[in-house]
Write a protein that holds these residues in place. Structure first.
Motif, short mmCIF file in Angstrom:
data_model
loop_
_atom_site.label_atom_id
_atom_site.label_comp_id
_atom_site.label_asym_id
_atom_site.label_seq_id
_atom_site.Cartn_x
_atom_site.Cartn_y
_atom_site.Cartn_z
N VAL A 57 0.86 -1.18 0.00
CA VAL A 57 0.00 0.00 0.00
C VAL A 57 0.90 1.24 0.00
O VAL A 57 1.77 1.40 0.85
N PHE A 58 0.66 2.09 -0.98
CA PHE A 58 1.50 3.25 -1.27
C PHE A 58 0.70 4.50 -0.93
O PHE A 58 -0.29 4.81 -1.57
N ALA A 59 1.13 5.20 0.11
CA ALA A 59 0.45 6.44 0.51
C ALA A 59 1.15 7.61 -0.17
O ALA A 59 2.28 7.96 0.17
N ASP A 60 0.46 8.22 -1.12
CA ASP A 60 1.06 9.32 -1.87
C ASP A 60 0.91 10.61 -1.07
O ASP A 60 0.11 11.48 -1.37
N MET A 61 1.72 10.71 -0.03
CA MET A 61 1.65 11.84 0.90
C MET A 61 2.17 13.14 0.29
O MET A 61 1.78 14.23 0.70
N LYS A 62 3.10 13.03 -0.66
CA LYS A 62 3.76 14.22 -1.25
C LYS A 62 4.25 15.16 -0.14
O LYS A 62 4.06 16.38 -0.18
N THR A 63 4.93 14.60 0.82
CA THR A 63 5.43 15.35 1.96
C THR A 63 6.42 16.43 1.53
O THR A 63 7.31 16.18 0.71
N ALA A 64 6.25 17.63 2.08
CA ALA A 64 7.12 18.75 1.76
C ALA A 64 7.87 19.27 2.99
O ALA A 64 8.77 20.11 2.86
N ASP A 65 7.52 18.75 4.17
CA ASP A 65 8.17 19.18 5.41
C ASP A 65 7.89 18.10 6.45
O ASP A 65 7.07 17.21 6.22
N THR A 66 8.55 18.18 7.58
CA THR A 66 8.40 17.20 8.67
C THR A 66 8.41 15.77 8.11
O THR A 66 7.49 14.99 8.35
N GLY A 67 9.48 15.44 7.40
CA GLY A 67 9.56 14.15 6.71
C GLY A 67 9.39 12.95 7.63
O GLY A 67 8.63 12.04 7.33
N VAL A 88 12.11 19.29 -2.05
CA VAL A 88 12.29 19.73 -0.66
C VAL A 88 13.75 19.68 -0.25
O VAL A 88 14.62 19.14 -0.95
N ASP A 89 14.02 20.20 0.95
CA ASP A 89 15.36 20.14 1.51
C ASP A 89 15.75 18.68 1.76
O ASP A 89 14.90 17.84 2.10
N ASP A 90 17.02 18.39 1.59
CA ASP A 90 17.50 17.02 1.79
C ASP A 90 17.14 16.49 3.18
O ASP A 90 16.90 15.29 3.35
N ALA A 91 17.11 17.37 4.16
CA ALA A 91 16.82 16.94 5.53
C ALA A 91 15.45 16.30 5.65
O ALA A 91 15.24 15.37 6.43
N THR A 92 14.50 16.78 4.85
CA THR A 92 13.14 16.22 4.88
C THR A 92 13.15 14.79 4.35
O THR A 92 12.50 13.90 4.91
N GLN A 119 19.37 14.71 -12.48
CA GLN A 119 20.32 15.07 -11.43
C GLN A 119 19.74 14.80 -10.04
O GLN A 119 20.41 14.22 -9.17
N ARG A 120 18.47 15.20 -9.84
CA ARG A 120 17.87 15.01 -8.52
C ARG A 120 17.65 13.54 -8.22
O ARG A 120 17.80 13.11 -7.06
N ALA A 121 17.36 12.75 -9.22
CA ALA A 121 17.17 11.31 -9.02
C ALA A 121 18.46 10.68 -8.48
O ALA A 121 18.43 9.85 -7.56
N LYS A 122 19.58 11.09 -9.03
CA LYS A 122 20.86 10.57 -8.56
C LYS A 122 21.13 11.01 -7.12
O LYS A 122 21.60 10.22 -6.30
N GLU A 123 20.81 12.28 -6.82
CA GLU A 123 21.08 12.80 -5.48
C GLU A 123 20.26 12.09 -4.42
O GLU A 123 20.79 11.67 -3.38
N VAL A 124 18.96 11.94 -4.66
CA VAL A 124 18.11 11.35 -3.62
C VAL A 124 18.31 9.85 -3.49
O VAL A 124 18.09 9.28 -2.41
N SER A 125 18.71 9.20 -4.56
CA SER A 125 18.97 7.76 -4.48
C SER A 125 20.10 7.48 -3.50
O SER A 125 20.09 6.46 -2.79
N ALA A 126 21.05 8.39 -3.43
CA ALA A 126 22.17 8.24 -2.50
C ALA A 126 21.73 8.41 -1.04
O ALA A 126 22.49 8.07 -0.13
N MET A 127 20.51 8.91 -0.83
CA MET A 127 20.00 9.11 0.53
C MET A 127 19.26 7.88 1.06
O MET A 127 18.78 7.89 2.19
#
Length: 208
Positions: A57-67, A88-92, A119-127
């Motif tokens: 079950v995939f909740a499409d929250m589209k979170t933008a803060d308070t990750g 969003v910021d990497d911290a989220t 570019q962003r796909a590569k960055e977030v995958s590393a997270m």
């Protein structure tokens, strides 16, 4: 093996459950769309997981803060995967991933609004996210000249685990799978069909 995800962009728990019951034999992931969650709250996530415990079950929250907080809320309601916005910021994103790791769940980054999706796909995958959703929203799809091939090309170029959402249908799904997508996300191609079960079955046949 690649998975088929149905995006349920309806506005009531009852309608979502009715559709899911029809297409469950042919899909691997049941996504509860953002408008549905905003309308019904996280109770729709709990209801869907109870009805289909064997499905992701995939909740499409589209979170933008308070990750971490929003991810944990969705996971505790029964979600297996949640989305955080790629803008969003990497911290989220890192906060959501930390919550997922604690609970044995997964985070997906949604690239709506991202200017350089590769570019962003590569960055977030590393997270530590499970995969990146290369996603053209309904508004973008309505623009003149839109083509799902752009997303397909970006997935190939990024070279990270990805899903495609934004026009997956019987005509495009084979190209999506050939590009190496982890997940093909079909929304209107299923829920707007005269026979959603038959539409889902036809899409799933492409996986074989």
């Amino acid at each position: 093996m690649a998975k088929l995800q149905v995006a349920i962009d309806l506005l009531s728990t009852e309608a979502a459950l009715e559709l899911a019951a029809k297409v469950a034999p042919y899909v691997d992931i049941i996504e509860l769309g953002t408008p549905l969650i905003k309308q019904e709250g996280l109770k729709v996530v709990t209801a869907m997981k109870a009805a289909h415990p064997d499905k992701l079950v995939f909740a499409d929250m589209k979170t933008a803060d308070t990750g971490a907080l929003e991810a944990e809320m969705a996971f505790n309601a029964g979600a297996d995967l949640v989305t955080v916005m790629g803008t969003v910021d990497d911290a989220t994103i890192k906060g959501a991933v930390a919550a997922a790791n604690k609970l044995g769940k997964k985070v997906v980054v949604d690239t709506i609004g991202v200017k350089n999706r590769v570019q962003r796909a590569k960055e977030v995958s590393a997270m530590g996210v499970a995969f990146v959703e290369l996603h053209a929203g309904l508004d973008e799809q309505a623009l003149p000249g839109y083509s799902i091939q752009t997303l397909i090309n970006e997935g190939i170029e990024a070279g990270v685990p990805f899903s495609i959402a934004g026009g997956v249908n019987a005509n495009s799904i084979k190209d999506v799978l050939a590009a190496g997508a982890e997940v093909a996300v079909a929304g209107g191609a299923i829920y707007s069909a005269a026979d959603p079960a038959k539409a889902a079955e036809a899409l799933k046949a492409a996986f074989n």
